[in-house]
Design a protein around this motif. Structure first.
Motif, PDB file in Angstrom:
ATOM      1  N   LEU A 176       0.826  -1.205   0.000  1.00 20.83           N
ATOM      2  CA  LEU A 176       0.000   0.000   0.000  1.00 20.83           C
ATOM      3  C   LEU A 176       0.860   1.254   0.000  1.00 20.83           C
ATOM      4  O   LEU A 176       0.657   2.178  -0.793  1.00 20.83           O
ATOM      5  N   MET A 177       1.870   1.294   0.887  1.00 17.73           N
ATOM      6  CA  MET A 177       2.682   2.494   1.044  1.00 17.73           C
ATOM      7  C   MET A 177       3.586   2.740  -0.169  1.00 17.73           C
ATOM      8  O   MET A 177       4.089   3.841  -0.349  1.00 17.73           O
ATOM      9  N   ALA A 178       3.783   1.718  -0.979  1.00 17.78           N
ATOM     10  CA  ALA A 178       4.617   1.877  -2.176  1.00 17.78           C
ATOM     11  C   ALA A 178       3.813   2.340  -3.386  1.00 17.78           C
ATOM     12  O   ALA A 178       4.388   2.626  -4.434  1.00 17.78           O
ATOM     13  N   THR A 179       2.488   2.409  -3.242  1.00 17.07           N
ATOM     14  CA  THR A 179       1.610   2.743  -4.370  1.00 17.07           C
ATOM     15  C   THR A 179       0.888   4.050  -4.063  1.00 17.07           C
ATOM     16  O   THR A 179      -0.065   4.078  -3.273  1.00 17.07           O
ATOM     17  N   LYS A 180       1.311   5.125  -4.685  1.00 23.27           N
ATOM     18  CA  LYS A 180       0.769   6.457  -4.384  1.00 23.27           C
ATOM     19  C   LYS A 180      -0.742   6.513  -4.565  1.00 23.27           C
ATOM     20  O   LYS A 180      -1.456   7.112  -3.755  1.00 23.27           O
ATOM     21  N   GLU A 181      -1.232   5.871  -5.614  1.00 22.21           N
ATOM     22  CA  GLU A 181      -2.666   5.932  -5.905  1.00 22.21           C
ATOM     23  C   GLU A 181      -3.512   5.236  -4.848  1.00 22.21           C
ATOM     24  O   GLU A 181      -4.713   5.503  -4.732  1.00 22.21           O
ATOM     25  N   VAL A 190       1.094  12.713   5.446  1.00 24.98           N
ATOM     26  CA  VAL A 190       1.918  12.402   6.621  1.00 24.98           C
ATOM     27  C   VAL A 190       3.119  11.553   6.238  1.00 24.98           C
ATOM     28  O   VAL A 190       4.232  11.761   6.727  1.00 24.98           O
ATOM     29  N   SER A 191       2.895  10.595   5.340  1.00 22.79           N
ATOM     30  CA  SER A 191       3.905   9.576   5.079  1.00 22.79           C
ATOM     31  C   SER A 191       4.690   9.770   3.789  1.00 22.79           C
ATOM     32  O   SER A 191       5.861   9.390   3.708  1.00 22.79           O
ATOM     33  N   TRP A 383      -3.905  -1.210   8.969  1.00 21.52           N
ATOM     34  CA  TRP A 383      -2.784  -0.283   8.848  1.00 21.52           C
ATOM     35  C   TRP A 383      -3.288   1.121   8.520  1.00 21.52           C
ATOM     36  O   TRP A 383      -2.726   2.114   8.995  1.00 21.52           O
ATOM     37  N   VAL A 384      -4.363   1.212   7.761  1.00 24.75           N
ATOM     38  CA  VAL A 384      -4.915   2.521   7.414  1.00 24.75           C
ATOM     39  C   VAL A 384      -5.380   3.257   8.672  1.00 24.75           C
ATOM     40  O   VAL A 384      -5.346   4.486   8.736  1.00 24.75           O
ATOM     41  N   VAL A 385      -5.801   2.493   9.693  1.00 28.60           N
ATOM     42  CA  VAL A 385      -6.227   3.096  10.959  1.00 28.60           C
ATOM     43  C   VAL A 385      -5.021   3.508  11.793  1.00 28.60           C
ATOM     44  O   VAL A 385      -4.966   4.606  12.347  1.00 28.60           O
ATOM     45  N   GLU A 386      -4.043   2.632  11.874  1.00 28.56           N
ATOM     46  CA  GLU A 386      -2.889   2.889  12.724  1.00 28.56           C
ATOM     47  C   GLU A 386      -1.883   3.865  12.110  1.00 28.56           C
ATOM     48  O   GLU A 386      -1.214   4.619  12.824  1.00 28.56           O
ATOM     49  N   ALA A 387      -1.755   3.827  10.784  1.00 23.23           N
ATOM     50  CA  ALA A 387      -0.690   4.569  10.116  1.00 23.23           C
ATOM     51  C   ALA A 387      -0.655   6.067  10.445  1.00 23.23           C
ATOM     52  O   ALA A 387       0.422   6.602  10.715  1.00 23.23           O
ATOM     53  N   PRO A 388      -1.799   6.785  10.432  1.00 21.28           N
ATOM     54  CA  PRO A 388      -1.715   8.217  10.719  1.00 21.28           C
ATOM     55  C   PRO A 388      -1.101   8.518  12.086  1.00 21.28           C
ATOM     56  O   PRO A 388      -0.304   9.457  12.217  1.00 21.28           O
ATOM     57  N   TYR A 389      -1.433   7.716  13.107  1.00 20.76           N
ATOM     58  CA  TYR A 389      -0.901   7.955  14.441  1.00 20.76           C
ATOM     59  C   TYR A 389       0.566   7.563  14.532  1.00 20.76           C
ATOM     60  O   TYR A 389       1.410   8.315  15.028  1.00 20.76           O
ATOM     61  N   LEU A 390       0.884   6.356  14.038  1.00 17.61           N
ATOM     62  CA  LEU A 390       2.243   5.852  14.161  1.00 17.61           C
ATOM     63  C   LEU A 390       3.226   6.674  13.328  1.00 17.61           C
ATOM     64  O   LEU A 390       4.329   6.997  13.784  1.00 17.61           O
ATOM     65  N   ALA A 402       9.840   4.228   7.133  1.00 17.37           N
ATOM     66  CA  ALA A 402       9.770   2.901   6.522  1.00 17.37           C
ATOM     67  C   ALA A 402       9.887   1.809   7.578  1.00 17.37           C
ATOM     68  O   ALA A 402       9.235   0.761   7.478  1.00 17.37           O
ATOM     69  N   TRP A 403      10.705   2.046   8.594  1.00 12.81           N
ATOM     70  CA  TRP A 403      10.849   1.031   9.635  1.00 12.81           C
ATOM     71  C   TRP A 403       9.580   0.892  10.462  1.00 12.81           C
ATOM     72  O   TRP A 403       9.249  -0.198  10.938  1.00 12.81           O
ATOM     73  N   MET A 404       8.824   1.976  10.600  1.00 15.49           N
ATOM     74  CA  MET A 404       7.561   1.884  11.327  1.00 15.49           C
ATOM     75  C   MET A 404       6.559   1.027  10.558  1.00 15.49           C
ATOM     76  O   MET A 404       5.713   0.368  11.160  1.00 15.49           O
ATOM     77  N   VAL A 405       6.661   1.008   9.226  1.00 15.86           N
ATOM     78  CA  VAL A 405       5.828   0.095   8.447  1.00 15.86           C
ATOM     79  C   VAL A 405       6.192  -1.350   8.780  1.00 15.86           C
ATOM     80  O   VAL A 405       5.326  -2.207   8.971  1.00 15.86           O
ATOM     81  N   GLN A 406       7.494  -1.621   8.908  1.00 19.26           N
ATOM     82  CA  GLN A 406       7.947  -2.963   9.247  1.00 19.26           C
ATOM     83  C   GLN A 406       7.647  -3.305  10.706  1.00 19.26           C
ATOM     84  O   GLN A 406       7.421  -4.475  11.032  1.00 19.26           O
ATOM     85  N   VAL A 407       7.645  -2.320  11.563  1.00 16.21           N
ATOM     86  CA  VAL A 407       7.226  -2.535  12.951  1.00 16.21           C
ATOM     87  C   VAL A 407       5.797  -3.055  12.968  1.00 16.21           C
ATOM     88  O   VAL A 407       5.471  -4.036  13.656  1.00 16.21           O
ATOM     89  N   TYR A 408       4.946  -2.401  12.203  1.00 12.36           N
ATOM     90  CA  TYR A 408       3.566  -2.853  12.093  1.00 12.36           C
ATOM     91  C   TYR A 408       3.506  -4.266  11.525  1.00 12.36           C
ATOM     92  O   TYR A 408       2.805  -5.138  12.052  1.00 12.36           O
ATOM     93  N   ASN A 409       4.232  -4.505  10.441  1.00 12.23           N
ATOM     94  CA  ASN A 409       4.186  -5.802   9.768  1.00 12.23           C
ATOM     95  C   ASN A 409       4.542  -6.940  10.712  1.00 12.23           C
ATOM     96  O   ASN A 409       3.836  -7.959  10.782  1.00 12.23           O
ATOM     97  N   ALA A 410       5.646  -6.805  11.418  1.00  9.70           N
ATOM     98  CA  ALA A 410       6.131  -7.893  12.275  1.00  9.70           C
ATOM     99  C   ALA A 410       5.272  -8.063  13.518  1.00  9.70           C
ATOM    100  O   ALA A 410       4.950  -9.188  13.917  1.00  9.70           O
ATOM    101  N   ALA A 411       4.899  -6.951  14.157  1.00 13.84           N
ATOM    102  CA  ALA A 411       4.169  -7.035  15.424  1.00 13.84           C
ATOM    103  C   ALA A 411       2.701  -7.366  15.227  1.00 13.84           C
ATOM    104  O   ALA A 411       2.121  -8.138  16.006  1.00 13.84           O
TER     105      ALA A 411
END
Length: 469
Positions: A176-181, A190-191, A383-390, A402-411
């Motif tokens: 998602l984060m790699a696709t602007k559209e 934010v991101s 992720w769409v819910v958490e992403a703005p805050y994180l 980018a690491w916060m995206v991976q934080v989400y992915n792993a956790a």
């Protein structure tokens, strides 16, 4: 000599891990609820939290009902991950590969560790394919290796849904984060766009994958009971389902059309041209969103089955496995609505962010994602819910986005070890129940949780902050 005689004449002294695994397996068989009950409990917990924040019962009901259908597009995407993975996995070419792979293990411990390794590696390509591939491999090996504990084996096959899959190409958050559209405008501000080269294709992510892969295999090996102590599928009255291979012989002109590969060639050709256009226009990695990913598996399934009759039969077998996904996502969509409507999600996020620093945000963000993942096992949709805050917190504290995206992915994937929702497709193919898998998967969670959080914290220190682009 019978298995019972062996137990009496050759007493074995299992190690600590074997005893712990067996104890957790026995406990889960008795106490672990059905996946739907688990979702209902999550609804009750979230509604109680909303009441505590002052939301009235009527308002909670409206929040739940208004959001009930909101995840339909994502639900269908997840269902097609299962369908596409199943269609590819049961095709004749892939089944021949599985038959070959099933010949190598010779003992129960090696067999379980072997299935875990292949399931995890397959999940880096597709978690849907991993589940079906591992299910078939589990059945094949169980028929070849005697004395395999079916609970340990099933949990090993389920490891493709553990904390590693989201670090691979199955990661909907990274895609998602790699696709602007695809990024919601409010989040994009934010991101910015975060390419896969900064998330999935970093040495830090590779370290995470290798460490967790080795850890999972080790746990499987040391915790699997010996043949003398195992509870086999036969002892439990479980018969692994055998996908039907024969598609019969055409009897009528209509049947002949179903056996003619000409339509397959046409549709696959159209699909390949489309994929070429998408990848050449957007660029290789940027084109890998969920729709493209599912499209690739459906087209590959058509090609591997060759005849329309074989492809359609595989699809018909796959669809019942998505029943739990289709029904339970409705409840999780309702939970989503209550969380947002009551502000419970925002309250929890703000509390966690307020106690974070640049040094601790990856750790605390990981804990938060793991907790919320237990209530909303969205496979990345939340992720769409958490992403703005994180990500806003990451900007303020100068933590690598980018690491916060991976934080989400792993956790976020950690609760999958004990959440029966993601066990549904595997259970549909193997005939086991969530309680059969939960004991040994809980053992994995006990070890994975601290390791994942420590790695997220330590590896996050190696990445500099880069402002959103």
């Amino acid at each position: 000599m019978t298995q019972q005689t062996k137990r009496n004449s050759e007493p074995d002294d299992p190690g600590v891990m074997q005893r712990l695994g067996a104890s957790l397996a026995d406990w889960s068989e008795k106490w672990f609820p059905d996946a739907y009950v688990f979702a209902g409990i999550a609804v009750a917990i979230v509604c109680a939290g909303a009441l505590a924040l002052g939301r009235s019962p009527a308002e909670i009901s409206v929040d739940f009902g208004k959001s009930f259908w909101n995840l339909i597009p994502f639900t269908m995407q997840m269902a097609f991950v299962v369908i596409g993975g199943y269609i590819v996995a049961v095709s004749a070419p892939v089944r021949r590969v599985i038959h070959v792979l099933a010949r190598f293990p010779k003992s129960p411990k090696v067999a379980v560790a072997y299935v875990a390794c292949l399931a995890i590696m397959a999940s880096l390509i597709s978690w849907g394919f991993s589940m079906i591939f591992a299910s078939i491999l589990t059945r094949e090996i169980s028929q070849r290796v005697s004395g395999v504990d079916y609970r340990a084996m099933g949990a090993a096959g389920y490891l493709g849904l553990g904390s590693v899959w989201a670090l691979g190409l199955s990661s909907s958050a990274a895609l998602l984060m790699a696709t602007k559209e695809s990024i919601p405008p409010a989040l994009l501000s934010v991101s910015g766009v975060i390419p896969l080269e900064q998330t999935l294709f970093t040495w830090q992510n590779l370290v995470m994958i290798v460490v967790l892969l080795v850890l999972s295999i080790w746990i499987c090996y040391v915790s699997t009971p010996t043949a003398e102590c195992a509870k086999t599928a036969e002892m439990a009255g479980i018969k692994y389902l055998e996908p039907e291979q024969s598609v019969g012989i055409p009897q009528t002109p209509g049947d002949k059309l179903e056996f003619n590969p000409a339509l397959t060639v046409l549709i696959v050709a159209l699909g390949i041209v489309y994929l070429w256009s998408v990848f050449s226009t957007k660029g290789g990695l940027a084109a890998l969103d969920l729709n493209t990913y599912n499209f690739m598996f459906i087209i590959a399934g058509m090609l591997l089955h060759w005849r329309p009759r074989s492809f359609l039969r595989a699809a018909a077998k796959a669809i019942p496995m998505t029943g739990g996904v289709l029904l339970q996502f409705l409840l999780y969509a309702g939970i989503f609505g209550v969380l947002i409507g009551s502000g419970l999600n925002a309250v929890l996020a703000k509390v966690l962010v307020s106690i974070s620093t640049q040094n601790t945000l990856p750790l605390i963000g990981g804990i938060y994602s793991a907790i919320l993942g237990l209530l909303l096992p969205s496979g990345g949709g939340k992720w769409v819910v958490e992403a703005p805050y994180l990500l806003e917190a990451a900007n303020q504290l100068h933590v690598n986005l980018a690491w916060m995206v991976q934080v989400y992915n792993a956790a976020e994937a950690l609760p999958n070890f004990i959440n029966p929702f993601w066990m549904l497709p595997l259970m549909g193919l193997t005939g086991v129940k969530a309680r059969d898998l939960a004991g040994y998967s809980t053992l994995q969670l006990i070890f994975h949780a601290p390791v994942v959080l420590i790695l997220l914290w330590l590896l996050g220190k190696t990445l500099p902050y880069v402002p959103p682009m």
